[in-house]
Design a protein around this motif. Structure first.
Motif, PDB file in Angstrom:
ATOM      1  N   ALA A   1      76.066  24.907  90.882  1.00 41.60           N
ATOM      2  CA  ALA A   1      75.097  24.354  91.832  1.00 41.60           C
ATOM      3  C   ALA A   1      75.811  23.732  93.033  1.00 41.60           C
ATOM      4  O   ALA A   1      75.393  23.918  94.188  1.00 41.60           O
ATOM      5  N   ALA A   2      76.879  23.005  92.757  1.00 41.38           N
ATOM      6  CA  ALA A   2      77.642  22.377  93.840  1.00 41.38           C
ATOM      7  C   ALA A   2      78.223  23.437  94.774  1.00 41.38           C
ATOM      8  O   ALA A   2      78.215  23.286  96.004  1.00 41.38           O
ATOM      9  N   GLN A   3      78.710  24.513  94.179  1.00 42.79           N
ATOM     10  CA  GLN A   3      79.273  25.597  94.979  1.00 42.79           C
ATOM     11  C   GLN A   3      78.196  26.274  95.831  1.00 42.79           C
ATOM     12  O   GLN A   3      78.427  26.607  96.999  1.00 42.79           O
ATOM     13  N   ALA A   4      77.026  26.474  95.243  1.00 43.48           N
ATOM     14  CA  ALA A   4      75.924  27.101  95.978  1.00 43.48           C
ATOM     15  C   ALA A   4      75.481  26.231  97.157  1.00 43.48           C
ATOM     16  O   ALA A   4      75.174  26.737  98.239  1.00 43.48           O
ATOM     17  N   ILE A   5      75.451  24.927  96.949  1.00 43.01           N
ATOM     18  CA  ILE A   5      75.082  24.000  98.033  1.00 43.01           C
ATOM     19  C   ILE A   5      76.106  24.077  99.157  1.00 43.01           C
ATOM     20  O   ILE A   5      75.757  24.115 100.341  1.00 43.01           O
ATOM     21  N   GLN A   6      77.364  24.119  98.798  1.00 45.38           N
ATOM     22  CA  GLN A   6      78.432  24.157  99.798  1.00 45.38           C
ATOM     23  C   GLN A   6      78.386  25.456 100.599  1.00 45.38           C
ATOM     24  O   GLN A   6      78.708  25.477 101.797  1.00 45.38           O
ATOM     25  N   GLN A   7      77.990  26.543  99.944  1.00 46.76           N
ATOM     26  CA  GLN A   7      77.977  27.857 100.597  1.00 46.76           C
ATOM     27  C   GLN A   7      76.607  28.211 101.183  1.00 46.76           C
ATOM     28  O   GLN A   7      76.377  29.354 101.573  1.00 46.76           O
ATOM     29  N   SER A   8      75.715  27.237 101.266  1.00 50.53           N
ATOM     30  CA  SER A   8      74.351  27.493 101.741  1.00 50.53           C
ATOM     31  C   SER A   8      74.269  27.723 103.240  1.00 50.53           C
ATOM     32  O   SER A   8      73.253  28.185 103.742  1.00 50.53           O
TER      33      SER A   8
ATOM     34  N   MET B   1      74.429  25.275 105.452  1.00 54.68           N
ATOM     35  CA  MET B   1      73.799  24.114 106.081  1.00 54.68           C
ATOM     36  C   MET B   1      74.792  22.982 106.363  1.00 54.68           C
ATOM     37  O   MET B   1      74.402  21.846 106.583  1.00 54.68           O
ATOM     38  N   ASN B   2      76.065  23.334 106.318  1.00 49.31           N
ATOM     39  CA  ASN B   2      77.115  22.355 106.633  1.00 49.31           C
ATOM     40  C   ASN B   2      77.067  21.147 105.690  1.00 49.31           C
ATOM     41  O   ASN B   2      77.223  20.002 106.097  1.00 49.31           O
ATOM     42  N   LEU B   3      76.857  21.428 104.391  1.00 50.16           N
ATOM     43  CA  LEU B   3      76.782  20.371 103.374  1.00 50.16           C
ATOM     44  C   LEU B   3      78.057  20.362 102.533  1.00 50.16           C
ATOM     45  O   LEU B   3      78.588  21.414 102.179  1.00 50.16           O
ATOM     46  N   ASN B   4      78.542  19.146 102.216  1.00 52.50           N
ATOM     47  CA  ASN B   4      79.742  18.985 101.400  1.00 52.50           C
ATOM     48  C   ASN B   4      79.415  18.143 100.172  1.00 52.50           C
ATOM     49  O   ASN B   4      79.560  16.918 100.175  1.00 52.50           O
ATOM     50  N   PRO B   5      78.944  18.792  99.105  1.00 52.19           N
ATOM     51  CA  PRO B   5      78.523  18.061  97.898  1.00 52.19           C
ATOM     52  C   PRO B   5      79.704  17.449  97.143  1.00 52.19           C
ATOM     53  O   PRO B   5      80.825  17.969  97.177  1.00 52.19           O
ATOM     54  N   GLU B   6      79.414  16.341  96.456  1.00 52.17           N
ATOM     55  CA  GLU B   6      80.424  15.666  95.636  1.00 52.17           C
ATOM     56  C   GLU B   6      79.889  15.572  94.207  1.00 52.17           C
ATOM     57  O   GLU B   6      78.823  15.010  93.965  1.00 52.17           O
ATOM     58  N   VAL B   7      80.641  16.130  93.246  1.00 50.53           N
ATOM     59  CA  VAL B   7      80.217  16.134  91.841  1.00 50.53           C
ATOM     60  C   VAL B   7      80.638  14.836  91.161  1.00 50.53           C
ATOM     61  O   VAL B   7      81.798  14.437  91.233  1.00 50.53           O
ATOM     62  N   ASP B   8      79.664  14.200  90.506  1.00 47.88           N
ATOM     63  CA  ASP B   8      79.933  12.958  89.759  1.00 47.88           C
ATOM     64  C   ASP B   8      79.248  13.093  88.403  1.00 47.88           C
ATOM     65  O   ASP B   8      78.082  12.733  88.241  1.00 47.88           O
ATOM     66  N   GLY B   9      79.978  13.627  87.409  1.00 45.37           N
ATOM     67  CA  GLY B   9      79.384  13.883  86.101  1.00 45.37           C
ATOM     68  C   GLY B   9      78.354  14.988  86.194  1.00 45.37           C
ATOM     69  O   GLY B   9      78.656  16.103  86.634  1.00 45.37           O
ATOM     70  N   HIS B  10      77.107  14.681  85.818  1.00 43.59           N
ATOM     71  CA  HIS B  10      76.021  15.646  85.897  1.00 43.59           C
ATOM     72  C   HIS B  10      75.187  15.434  87.168  1.00 43.59           C
ATOM     73  O   HIS B  10      74.073  15.965  87.273  1.00 43.59           O
ATOM     74  N   THR B  11      75.752  14.671  88.079  1.00 40.81           N
ATOM     75  CA  THR B  11      75.061  14.384  89.335  1.00 40.81           C
ATOM     76  C   THR B  11      75.854  14.952  90.512  1.00 40.81           C
ATOM     77  O   THR B  11      77.079  14.886  90.535  1.00 40.81           O
ATOM     78  N   ILE B  12      75.121  15.503  91.469  1.00 38.68           N
ATOM     79  CA  ILE B  12      75.752  16.009  92.690  1.00 38.68           C
ATOM     80  C   ILE B  12      75.244  15.174  93.860  1.00 38.68           C
ATOM     81  O   ILE B  12      74.035  15.140  94.125  1.00 38.68           O
ATOM     82  N   LYS B  13      76.147  14.498  94.521  1.00 39.31           N
ATOM     83  CA  LYS B  13      75.781  13.723  95.711  1.00 39.31           C
ATOM     84  C   LYS B  13      75.997  14.596  96.946  1.00 39.31           C
ATOM     85  O   LYS B  13      77.058  15.196  97.114  1.00 39.31           O
ATOM     86  N   VAL B  14      74.990  14.615  97.791  1.00 37.27           N
ATOM     87  CA  VAL B  14      75.053  15.464  98.992  1.00 37.27           C
ATOM     88  C   VAL B  14      74.865  14.601 100.235  1.00 37.27           C
ATOM     89  O   VAL B  14      73.735  14.220 100.576  1.00 37.27           O
ATOM     90  N   PRO B  15      75.962  14.262 100.939  1.00 33.02           N
ATOM     91  CA  PRO B  15      75.840  13.491 102.175  1.00 33.02           C
ATOM     92  C   PRO B  15      75.083  14.286 103.239  1.00 33.02           C
ATOM     93  O   PRO B  15      75.299  15.497 103.394  1.00 33.02           O
ATOM     94  N   VAL B  16      74.187  13.629 103.932  1.00 32.82           N
ATOM     95  CA  VAL B  16      73.415  14.284 104.988  1.00 32.82           C
ATOM     96  C   VAL B  16      74.258  14.317 106.263  1.00 32.82           C
ATOM     97  O   VAL B  16      74.681  13.269 106.758  1.00 32.82           O
ATOM     98  N   PRO B  17      74.533  15.494 106.794  1.00 31.20           N
ATOM     99  CA  PRO B  17      75.386  15.591 107.987  1.00 31.20           C
ATOM    100  C   PRO B  17      74.678  15.079 109.237  1.00 31.20           C
ATOM    101  O   PRO B  17      73.441  15.060 109.307  1.00 31.20           O
TER     102      PRO B  17
END
Length: 273
Positions: free
Chosen positions: A168-175, A177-193
């Motif tokens: 999921a993190a990889q898919a978000i990064q390759q979407s 939309m200029n998003l750089n997700p950060e994986v934290d356990g079972h949570t993915i944090k996505v900073p809004v650019p």
């Protein structure tokens, strides 16, 4: 000398016909012939050499007609539109049903644009992202709970499908939309650019992709009903079947044009033009 003049007067061009009439055409030939023989006509009667004003106008009109005819011949004839308000044969096809299915695809596109694409990223913009898993591809919102934590942060909770967190993190990064997700356990944090030109252009690319997918869906609708026409049109008039095929093709063209217009409006909004 009379024999010489007779030989000169022999037509050098095959007889042509035109809307101007035979007299004008012969005059035009004679003018071409007189031009070629030049000074050889100097001893012929003046009426043979000198054309009248009417003859000159006729000759000019013939040449103009021939030039326009050549231009028209080179132009492609546009297909005539058919009436799509009523089916050519309601026993074979309900044209209203075709239009409703195509319109539905357009409405979904509009809804997805509002929900998923905005200058300020929202959790809706992540919903349509496709995640590759061992069981196939799934939209992110089918695998996770997506929420907006603040104006600058979105959170993707993957606790229901923890095994798909990295994918999921990889898919978000390759979407795109200029998003750089950060994986934290079972949570993915996505900073809004921040809203940059690059971010706007990436969103516009996503909008185009979504529009192309809609056109594929519309084409699938056309193919579905083309199969119905082929199946139920057996034994019917070929003209009726042909008209039905033209009707659904025209509905396809109109729907594709509508999708293009929707994309153009959304692109203008995203790029701030």
């Amino acid at each position: 000398m009379a024999g010489h003049a007779a030989r000169l007067m022999k037509p050098m061009f095959p007889l042509m016909y035109s809307p101007i009439g035979r007299i004008g055409t012969n005059t035009c030939k004679r003018l071409q012939w007189n031009h070629q023989i030049g000074q050889s006509c100097s001893r012929l009667p003046i009426s043979v050499i000198q054309p009248t004003t009417v003859e000159l106008m006729q000759c000019s009109a013939i040449h103009t007609t021939q030039i326009l005819a050549k231009k028209d011949k080179g132009k492609k004839k546009k297909g005539t539109k058919v009436d799509t308000t009523t089916s050519a044969d309601t026993s074979i096809l309900d044209l209203g049903e075709v239009k409703r299915d195509m319109d539905k695809a357009l409405e979904i596109l509009k809804h997805d644009y509002i929900k998923s694409l905005s200058i300020r990223s929202s959790h809706g913009s992540l919903d349509h992202i496709q995640v590759e898993t061992s069981d196939g591809k799934f939209p992110l919102n089918h695998l996770a709970q997506i929420a907006t934590k603040s104006n600058n942060m979105m959170v993707v909770n993957m606790s229901n499908f923890p095994q798909a967190t990295e994918a999921a993190a990889q898919a978000i990064q390759q979407s795109g939309m200029n998003l750089n997700p950060e994986v934290d356990g079972h949570t993915i944090k996505v900073p809004v650019p921040k809203v940059t030109k690059e971010h706007r252009e990436n969103l516009a690319k996503v909008a185009k992709t979504m529009c192309n997918e809609t056109k594929v869906n519309i084409r699938n609708v056309r193919n579905k009903y083309a199969t119905i026409i082929k199946k139920h049109g057996q034994g019917k008039s070929k003209d009726v079947v042909f008209k039905l095929e033209k009707q659904i093709q025209q509905l396809l063209d109109e729907s594709n044009n509508s999708a293009t217009d929707i994309l153009a409006a959304k692109t203008k909004e995203l790029l701030g033009k």
